[in-house]
Design an enzyme around this catalytic site. Structure first.
Site, PDB file in Angstrom:
ATOM      1  CB  CYS A 151      -4.774  -3.991  -1.179  1.00 33.58           C
ATOM      2  SG  CYS A 151      -4.718  -2.573  -0.069  1.00 33.58           S
ATOM      3  CB  THR A 154      -0.985   0.013   1.178  1.00 36.94           C
ATOM      4  OG1 THR A 154      -2.003   0.995   0.923  1.00 36.94           O
ATOM      5  CG2 THR A 154      -0.293   0.344   2.489  1.00 36.94           C
TER       6      THR A 154
END
Length: 224
Positions: A179, A86
């Protein structure tokens, strides 16, 4: 401790501005270590922003980076949370709850769903209907992922947490597969509420956190 016998908990609210990722990471680890040694210590919620930085979970694949991590523009850290890669940057509010789940439920899935509820309830303040996506962790609004969640738990003490895209420059997400999800775009709350600020969301997410976890928040501002 079962939920039925649960006592009311005090949680220190530690609001910070833009903090280097490594500093916040070290601080979390120091808080977890202290609570492993003394489980009676109060819980803590840290709310911060970070300079641009990429983080990879323990088992994250480098295939989700669209750049060479040894030659990229920004810092890259492999950390002990779950989940894939992320991106953090100013305009994104990051929350690090340091909770002793023995006082709540010793159930990681329950904890993840509670964090999602905190974000969903926060976003409702802005007239937005946020939601979960089955079999994924995080929160979405109108098809865009506006919040990511990744945690680590040691002896039922939590660390790491959630990141809410309030008004960030989203271009950094183009350098990764956020993600590990290639088919769902990342968005920000400001796309839906033009005048929304991080400071407004700080207040609302703290209130939602206290309500969902049934905590009493006490302001403290120590980060070392």
């Amino acid at each position: 401790m079962s939920q039925n016998s649960r006592v009311s908990r005090v949680c220190g609210l530690n609001n910070q501005g833009i903090v280097d990722y490594s500093q916040a990471w070290d601080y979390q680890r120091s808080l977890v270590k202290a609570r492993v040694n003394n489980p009676s210590l109060n819980d803590v919620l840290i709310l911060v922003e970070h300079p641009p930085v990429y983080t990879l979970g323990t088992g994250s694949s480098l295939d989700f980076l669209n750049f060479d991590p040894q030659a990229g523009e920004f810092e890259v850290h492999r950390i002990e949370r779950g989940g894939e890669v992320t991106y953090h940057c100013p305009g994104q509010l990051v929350g690090y709850p340091i909770l002793n789940l023995r006082y709540y439920q010793q159930d990681l899935h329950w904890y993840l769903r509670q964090l999602e509820t905190v974000i969903i309830n926060t976003v409702a303040n802005y007239g937005l209907s946020a939601y979960r996506v089955p079999n994924l962790t995080g929160v979405w609004v109108e098809g865009k992922k506006i919040a990511a969640i990744g945690i680590k738990v040691k002896r039922w003490i939590t660390m790491h947490g959630f990141a809410i895209n309030v008004c960030p420059d989203l271009s950094g997400f183009k350098q990764i597969v956020p993600c590990g999800i290639a088919d769902k775009p990342v968005g920000s709350l400001q796309e839906f509420v033009l005048d929304l600020t991080v400071e407004r969301v700080r207040v609302d997410v703290a209130q939602a956190f206290a309500s969902v976890f049934k905590l009493k928040l006490v302001e403290e501002n120590i980060l070392n």
